[in-house]
Design a protein around this motif. Structure first.
Motif, PDB file in Angstrom:
ATOM      1  N   ASN A  40      43.059  87.641 110.305  1.00 36.80           N
ATOM      2  CA  ASN A  40      44.020  87.851 111.396  1.00 36.80           C
ATOM      3  C   ASN A  40      45.408  88.202 110.864  1.00 36.80           C
ATOM      4  OD1 ASN A  40      44.743  85.370 110.367  1.00 36.80           O
ATOM      5  ND2 ASN A  40      44.837  84.311 112.328  1.00 36.80           N
ATOM      6  N   VAL A  41      45.441  88.776 109.677  1.00 38.51           N
ATOM      7  CA  VAL A  41      46.700  89.047 108.997  1.00 38.51           C
ATOM      8  C   VAL A  41      47.502  90.152 109.704  1.00 38.51           C
ATOM      9  CG1 VAL A  41      45.825  90.833 107.427  1.00 38.51           C
ATOM     10  CG2 VAL A  41      47.646  89.281 106.650  1.00 38.51           C
ATOM     11  N   TYR A  42      48.813  90.093 109.525  1.00 35.20           N
ATOM     12  CA  TYR A  42      49.783  91.083 110.002  1.00 35.20           C
ATOM     13  C   TYR A  42      49.345  92.490 109.605  1.00 35.20           C
ATOM     14  CZ  TYR A  42      54.610  93.166 109.816  1.00 35.20           C
ATOM     15  OH  TYR A  42      55.738  93.935 109.942  1.00 35.20           O
ATOM     16  N   GLY A  43      49.395  93.435 110.560  1.00 36.63           N
ATOM     17  CA  GLY A  43      48.894  94.775 110.330  1.00 36.63           C
ATOM     18  C   GLY A  43      49.402  95.448 109.060  1.00 36.63           C
ATOM     19  N   PRO A  44      50.728  95.492 108.803  1.00 37.55           N
ATOM     20  CA  PRO A  44      51.210  96.120 107.571  1.00 37.55           C
ATOM     21  C   PRO A  44      50.707  95.441 106.296  1.00 37.55           C
ATOM     22  CG  PRO A  44      52.959  96.039 109.187  1.00 37.55           C
ATOM     23  CD  PRO A  44      51.827  95.231 109.762  1.00 37.55           C
ATOM     24  N   THR A  45      50.448  94.125 106.346  1.00 38.77           N
ATOM     25  CA  THR A  45      49.866  93.452 105.186  1.00 38.77           C
ATOM     26  C   THR A  45      48.457  93.975 104.950  1.00 38.77           C
ATOM     27  OG1 THR A  45      51.120  91.453 105.729  1.00 38.77           O
ATOM     28  CG2 THR A  45      49.319  91.217 104.154  1.00 38.77           C
ATOM     29  N   GLY A  96      47.951  83.802 113.298  1.00 43.53           N
ATOM     30  CA  GLY A  96      48.038  85.254 113.161  1.00 43.53           C
ATOM     31  C   GLY A  96      48.942  85.821 114.232  1.00 43.53           C
ATOM     32  N   SER A  97      49.745  86.800 113.874  1.00 44.96           N
ATOM     33  CA  SER A  97      50.788  87.257 114.791  1.00 44.96           C
ATOM     34  C   SER A  97      50.315  88.266 115.831  1.00 44.96           C
ATOM     35  CB  SER A  97      51.969  87.848 113.997  1.00 44.96           C
ATOM     36  OG  SER A  97      51.541  88.917 113.176  1.00 44.96           O
ATOM     37  N   ALA A  98      48.997  88.482 115.939  1.00 44.58           N
ATOM     38  CA  ALA A  98      48.466  89.320 117.021  1.00 44.58           C
ATOM     39  C   ALA A  98      47.460  88.556 117.868  1.00 44.58           C
ATOM     40  CB  ALA A  98      47.811  90.584 116.469  1.00 44.58           C
ATOM     41  N   PHE A 108      53.427  85.024 121.635  1.00 41.45           N
ATOM     42  CA  PHE A 108      52.016  84.786 121.925  1.00 41.45           C
ATOM     43  C   PHE A 108      51.430  86.038 122.554  1.00 41.45           C
ATOM     44  CE2 PHE A 108      54.115  83.443 125.870  1.00 41.45           C
ATOM     45  CZ  PHE A 108      53.289  83.981 126.857  1.00 41.45           C
ATOM     46  N   ALA A 109      50.117  85.987 122.791  1.00 43.26           N
ATOM     47  CA  ALA A 109      49.435  87.125 123.410  1.00 43.26           C
ATOM     48  C   ALA A 109      48.599  86.637 124.584  1.00 43.26           C
ATOM     49  CB  ALA A 109      48.555  87.845 122.395  1.00 43.26           C
ATOM     50  N   PHE A 110      48.204  87.579 125.423  1.00 45.25           N
ATOM     51  CA  PHE A 110      47.251  87.259 126.480  1.00 45.25           C
ATOM     52  C   PHE A 110      46.353  88.469 126.693  1.00 45.25           C
ATOM     53  CE2 PHE A 110      50.888  89.073 128.682  1.00 45.25           C
ATOM     54  CZ  PHE A 110      50.351  89.851 129.705  1.00 45.25           C
ATOM     55  N   THR A 111      45.201  88.220 127.311  1.00 47.12           N
ATOM     56  CA  THR A 111      44.229  89.282 127.558  1.00 47.12           C
ATOM     57  C   THR A 111      44.184  89.600 129.042  1.00 47.12           C
ATOM     58  OG1 THR A 111      42.885  88.555 125.688  1.00 47.12           O
ATOM     59  CG2 THR A 111      41.835  90.006 127.288  1.00 47.12           C
ATOM     60  N   LEU A 112      44.447  90.840 129.367  1.00 43.14           N
ATOM     61  CA  LEU A 112      44.290  91.328 130.733  1.00 43.14           C
ATOM     62  C   LEU A 112      42.833  91.701 130.967  1.00 43.14           C
ATOM     63  CD1 LEU A 112      47.439  93.619 131.021  1.00 43.14           C
ATOM     64  CD2 LEU A 112      46.960  91.633 132.462  1.00 43.14           C
ATOM     65  N   ALA A 113      42.332  91.399 132.144  1.00 43.60           N
ATOM     66  CA  ALA A 113      40.947  91.730 132.461  1.00 43.60           C
ATOM     67  C   ALA A 113      40.709  93.236 132.421  1.00 43.60           C
ATOM     68  CB  ALA A 113      40.574  91.177 133.834  1.00 43.60           C
ATOM     69  N   VAL A 165      57.649  93.266 124.747  1.00 48.14           N
ATOM     70  CA  VAL A 165      56.230  93.436 125.013  1.00 48.14           C
ATOM     71  C   VAL A 165      55.680  94.551 124.132  1.00 48.14           C
ATOM     72  CG1 VAL A 165      56.645  95.061 126.927  1.00 48.14           C
ATOM     73  CG2 VAL A 165      54.458  93.816 126.801  1.00 48.14           C
ATOM     74  N   THR A 166      54.488  94.337 123.589  1.00 43.70           N
ATOM     75  CA  THR A 166      53.776  95.387 122.855  1.00 43.70           C
ATOM     76  C   THR A 166      52.292  95.294 123.216  1.00 43.70           C
ATOM     77  OG1 THR A 166      53.537  93.952 120.912  1.00 43.70           O
ATOM     78  CG2 THR A 166      55.369  95.513 120.896  1.00 43.70           C
ATOM     79  N   LEU A 167      51.557  96.330 122.878  1.00 47.89           N
ATOM     80  CA  LEU A 167      50.112  96.383 123.118  1.00 47.89           C
ATOM     81  C   LEU A 167      49.414  96.532 121.766  1.00 47.89           C
ATOM     82  CD1 LEU A 167      50.118  98.871 126.148  1.00 47.89           C
ATOM     83  CD2 LEU A 167      50.222  96.363 126.207  1.00 47.89           C
ATOM     84  N   PRO A 168      49.147  95.418 121.091  1.00 45.02           N
ATOM     85  CA  PRO A 168      48.569  95.499 119.738  1.00 45.02           C
ATOM     86  C   PRO A 168      47.096  95.879 119.765  1.00 45.02           C
ATOM     87  CG  PRO A 168      48.759  93.208 120.415  1.00 45.02           C
ATOM     88  CD  PRO A 168      49.382  94.032 121.510  1.00 45.02           C
ATOM     89  N   HIS A 169      46.641  96.454 118.672  1.00 43.45           N
ATOM     90  CA  HIS A 169      45.224  96.795 118.495  1.00 43.45           C
ATOM     91  C   HIS A 169      44.798  96.295 117.114  1.00 43.45           C
ATOM     92  CE1 HIS A 169      45.316  99.290 122.107  1.00 43.45           C
ATOM     93  NE2 HIS A 169      46.469  99.780 121.668  1.00 43.45           N
ATOM     94  N   PRO A 170      44.623  94.970 116.974  1.00 45.22           N
ATOM     95  CA  PRO A 170      44.338  94.409 115.655  1.00 45.22           C
ATOM     96  C   PRO A 170      42.986  94.835 115.113  1.00 45.22           C
ATOM     97  CG  PRO A 170      44.095  92.727 117.351  1.00 45.22           C
ATOM     98  CD  PRO A 170      44.684  93.934 118.020  1.00 45.22           C
TER      99      PRO A 170
END
Length: 385
Positions: free
Chosen positions: A106-111, A154-156, A306-311, A341-346
């Motif tokens: 679950n590591v930070y994307g740039p890492t 993990g930050s996402a 934090f994050a949340f999941t939209l249906a 707000v961002t829309l991450p795609h881990p």
């Protein structure tokens, strides 16, 4: 000293020997002059902790490094020009061709980008492990393993790792445990009490706290200090004294800001849990989070990310949600006073999020939480349209 007293006093001059300014001055320096060769040569033996040449550090940078190291309970700290620079320098201090590096999935994307590109091209065998692996990570340690790299949460996706359990395995094999502690800061997760050997911070975020400076900090144990510091010196990283001053300024109010970030985030997260459009809220401070008990055991609080999941998995609708927000700005980073707000795609190899839905990440700032909730309600209305 209690923590709040430390924050007010560490890294500052004190009037023992006469009048001084409340804050350490901004010392801008490249060349430093010495009275004679003997003094110059003597300074070279301690070039990373005393003023000898501006690239190695200035009194302003040393003040920040000393303050954060003492606050977190480490031996010494190194200040770098960004959080990613702190991550890169730390990993490069240990990763060599033919070595094996264990990295949380679950590591930070740039890492992850650094690991998947440069480190693998260098000949490093990077293996990602499930974040909730705990002591079972022992089965993945090899003779050529040089370090274990964690990010908790993990930050996402915000899973927690059992840092004390992983630390016990790392210590048993004589390898360092590295943890990205940006989310919790030195205040909310006492890294060295939990067995961490190297703690990394994107000081850009909660330490600076005002979205106006880039900064990275690596806090080391005595055993790891020389390895990381020498590599930083070889890479030639140098950090602006002005940015170090801004970080020292931000440090003074960090405890108060984090209290407000947590209070706001909890109120917003609990409201989101009740919304029919939301299928899950990923915030360790919530009782519903799978790792809540671990958070209560190991952490002293939670920050505002934090994050949340939209249906909905309709990307255009989710974009309407984000575009419909007024107080949550759209932008990279987090940790400042403002909500984002961002829309991450881990990218993940293990324990991926359930299929369907859309992940949204919020940084809940210092605004009035009722205004932020009203803003999110407007965004959800835009989503449904």
């Amino acid at each position: 000293m209690k923590t709040d007293t430390k924050i007010a006093r560490l890294g500052r001059p004190h009037a023992k020997d006469g009048p001084v300014s409340v804050n350490p001055p901004v010392v801008r320096a490249s060349t430093v002059l010495f009275p004679d060769m003997e003094t110059y040569d003597a300074a070279g033996k301690e070039k990373y902790t005393t003023l000898r040449y501006g690239r190695h550090g200035t009194p302003t940078a040393f003040a920040l490094a000393d303050a954060v190291a003492e606050l977190e309970g480490g031996y010494r700290a190194i200040v770098l020009p960004s959080g990613l620079a702190a991550i890169s320098a730390t990993l490069l201090a240990y990763a060599r061709p033919g070595t094996h590096l264990l990295v949380t999935d679950n590591v930070y994307g740039p890492t992850r980008n650094l690991c998947d590109s440069y480190l693998r091209e260098l000949g490093v065998d990077v293996e990602y492990f499930p974040p909730r692996i705990g002591a079972d990570i022992a089965a993945r340690v090899r003779p050529e393993t040089v370090a274990i790299y964690c990010e908790s949460p993990g930050s996402a996706t915000f899973e927690l790792e059992d840092i004390p359990a992983i630390a016990s395995v790392a210590a048993g094999h004589g390898i360092p445990l590295i943890n990205d502690n940006t989310w919790a800061t030195p205040l909310l997760f006492p890294s060295f009490e939990r067995g961490v050997d190297i703690s990394i911070h994107a000081g850009t975020k909660y330490i600076v706290g005002h979205s106006d400076a880039m900064l990275g900090i690596v806090v080391c144990s005595e055993a790891t200090w020389g390895t990381v510091r020498n590599l930083v010196g070889l890479l030639g990283y140098s950090t602006s004294s002005d940015d170090c001053y801004l970080a020292l300024r931000g440090l003074r109010t960090m405890a108060l800001r984090l209290e407000r970030h947590q209070a706001n985030a909890l109120k917003v997260a609990r409201w989101l849990e009740q919304r029919p459009e939301v299928t899950a809220v990923h915030y360790p401070a919530l009782e519903s989070h799978p790792d809540h008990a671990l958070w209560k055991r190991d952490f002293r609080g939670a920050s505002g990310l934090f994050a949340f999941t939209l249906a909905s998995d309709d990307h255009a609708a989710v974009v309407r949600f984000a575009d419909g927000l007024r107080y949550f700005g759209i932008g990279s980073s987090w940790g400042g006073f403002e909500s984002l707000v961002t829309l991450p795609h881990p990218k993940r190899e293990h324990d991926a999020l359930p299929e369907g839905g859309s992940l949204v990440r919020l940084h809940v700032g210092l605004e009035d939480p009722d205004d932020l909730i009203a803003d999110l309600e407007a965004g959800l209305t835009a989503l449904s349209k």
